[in-house]
Design a protein around this motif. Structure first.
Motif, PDB file in Angstrom:
ATOM      1  N   PRO A 164       0.737  -1.438   0.079  1.00  0.00           N
ATOM      2  CA  PRO A 164      -0.216   0.068  -0.096  1.00  0.00           C
ATOM      3  C   PRO A 164       0.848   1.233   0.544  1.00  0.00           C
ATOM      4  O   PRO A 164       0.644   2.304  -1.064  1.00  0.00           O
ATOM      5  CB  PRO A 164      -0.907   0.170   1.493  1.00  0.00           C
ATOM      6  CG  PRO A 164      -0.550  -1.541   1.544  1.00  0.00           C
ATOM      7  CD  PRO A 164       0.791  -2.036   0.990  1.00  0.00           C
ATOM      8  N   ALA A 165       1.699   1.606   0.975  1.00  0.00           N
ATOM      9  CA  ALA A 165       2.839   2.739   0.832  1.00  0.00           C
ATOM     10  C   ALA A 165       2.574   2.750  -0.379  1.00  0.00           C
ATOM     11  O   ALA A 165       3.607   3.584  -0.875  1.00  0.00           O
ATOM     12  CB  ALA A 165       3.499   1.863   1.362  1.00  0.00           C
ATOM     13  N   ALA A 166       3.830   1.777  -1.554  1.00  0.00           N
ATOM     14  CA  ALA A 166       4.683   2.042  -2.629  1.00  0.00           C
ATOM     15  C   ALA A 166       3.476   2.589  -2.965  1.00  0.00           C
ATOM     16  O   ALA A 166       3.881   3.343  -4.519  1.00  0.00           O
ATOM     17  CB  ALA A 166       4.898   0.173  -3.242  1.00  0.00           C
ATOM     18  N   VAL A 167       1.885   2.352  -3.156  1.00  0.00           N
ATOM     19  CA  VAL A 167       1.409   3.163  -4.190  1.00  0.00           C
ATOM     20  C   VAL A 167       0.038   4.583  -3.495  1.00  0.00           C
ATOM     21  O   VAL A 167      -1.007   4.314  -4.106  1.00  0.00           O
ATOM     22  CB  VAL A 167      -0.076   2.239  -5.143  1.00  0.00           C
ATOM     23  CG1 VAL A 167       1.216   1.244  -5.983  1.00  0.00           C
ATOM     24  CG2 VAL A 167      -0.758   1.329  -3.730  1.00  0.00           C
TER      25      VAL A 167
ATOM     26  N   LEU B 261      -3.289   3.737   7.255  1.00  0.00           N
ATOM     27  CA  LEU B 261      -4.551   3.111   7.478  1.00  0.00           C
ATOM     28  C   LEU B 261      -4.806   4.430   8.650  1.00  0.00           C
ATOM     29  O   LEU B 261      -4.573   3.844  10.267  1.00  0.00           O
ATOM     30  CB  LEU B 261      -3.391   1.416   8.127  1.00  0.00           C
ATOM     31  CG  LEU B 261      -3.790   0.384   8.001  1.00  0.00           C
ATOM     32  CD1 LEU B 261      -5.138   0.744   7.216  1.00  0.00           C
ATOM     33  CD2 LEU B 261      -3.948  -0.659   8.457  1.00  0.00           C
ATOM     34  N   ALA B 262      -6.355   3.319   8.959  1.00  0.00           N
ATOM     35  CA  ALA B 262      -6.893   4.088  10.068  1.00  0.00           C
ATOM     36  C   ALA B 262      -8.415   3.232  10.176  1.00  0.00           C
ATOM     37  O   ALA B 262      -9.019   2.859   8.910  1.00  0.00           O
ATOM     38  CB  ALA B 262      -7.846   5.130   9.775  1.00  0.00           C
TER      39      ALA B 262
ATOM     40  N   ALA C 155      -3.169   8.482   1.671  1.00  0.00           N
ATOM     41  CA  ALA C 155      -1.538   9.027   1.612  1.00  0.00           C
ATOM     42  C   ALA C 155      -1.223   9.600   2.763  1.00  0.00           C
ATOM     43  O   ALA C 155       0.045   9.898   2.783  1.00  0.00           O
ATOM     44  CB  ALA C 155      -1.347   9.405   0.236  1.00  0.00           C
ATOM     45  N   THR C 156      -2.123  10.073   3.209  1.00  0.00           N
ATOM     46  CA  THR C 156      -1.746  11.627   3.886  1.00  0.00           C
ATOM     47  C   THR C 156      -2.568  11.523   5.000  1.00  0.00           C
ATOM     48  O   THR C 156      -3.496  11.236   5.200  1.00  0.00           O
ATOM     49  CB  THR C 156      -1.601  12.906   3.274  1.00  0.00           C
ATOM     50  OG1 THR C 156      -3.189  13.552   3.163  1.00  0.00           O
ATOM     51  CG2 THR C 156      -0.356  12.851   2.395  1.00  0.00           C
TER      52      THR C 156
END
Length: 150
Positions: free
Chosen positions: A56-59, A64-65, A107-108
């Motif tokens: 997920p971080a790569a895209v 995550l929540a 992403a943020t």
């Protein structure tokens, strides 16, 4: 479903790109027999889809929540409203003090805040509580071998 089907499922969860010959060898079947078993598992809906496991971080999904959603009414009919938010990966009607539990990736934290605002636009939503994940120790798919371990 027997132990061979469960072993095939476990192998496919590890690597869904392996050949039927490799799958068959791993569970003691011919390639044709492995193919037929997998075909039947798909037909019965046991195998719902085949997908790539993407980081997920790569895209752009590094935040995550898990968000609990409070409501003023039954939310069981609101699935489409939750599904309309692409950042929501999962949504579950739950028992307890909240009505719905959603898994969100953004992403943020600013984008997470925007998702929370959009949740409030869903008819019946009266509140949210977000828990932001700092680190994931592990994630695992459901084990098809659980029945064999009992």
């Amino acid at each position: 479903m027997d132990h061979i089907d469960r072993a095939l499922l476990a192998r496919l969860q590890q690597d869904a790109t392996q050949s039927y010959a490799a799958l068959g060898r791993a569970v003691g079947l011919s390639a044709g027999a492995a193919h037929e078993r997998v075909r039947k598992l798909r037909e019965r809906g046991v195998i719902r889809r085949t997908a790539a496991d993407v980081d997920p971080a790569a895209v752009g999904g590094g935040v995550l929540a898990y968000v609990t959603v409070d409501s003023t009414s039954w939310m069981g009919d609101a699935a489409e409203s939750f599904a309309a938010l692409p950042e929501i990966l999962e949504a579950h009607v739950i028992a307890g003090s909240a009505s719905v539990l959603v898994k969100v990736r953004t992403a943020t934290t600013e984008q997470l805040q925007d998702v929370l605002r959009r949740l409030y636009a869903i008819d019946g939503v009266s509140g949210t509580r977000a828990t932001v994940v700092l680190e994931t120790f592990f994630e695992r798919p459901v084990s098809p071998l659980i029945a064999d371990q009992e």
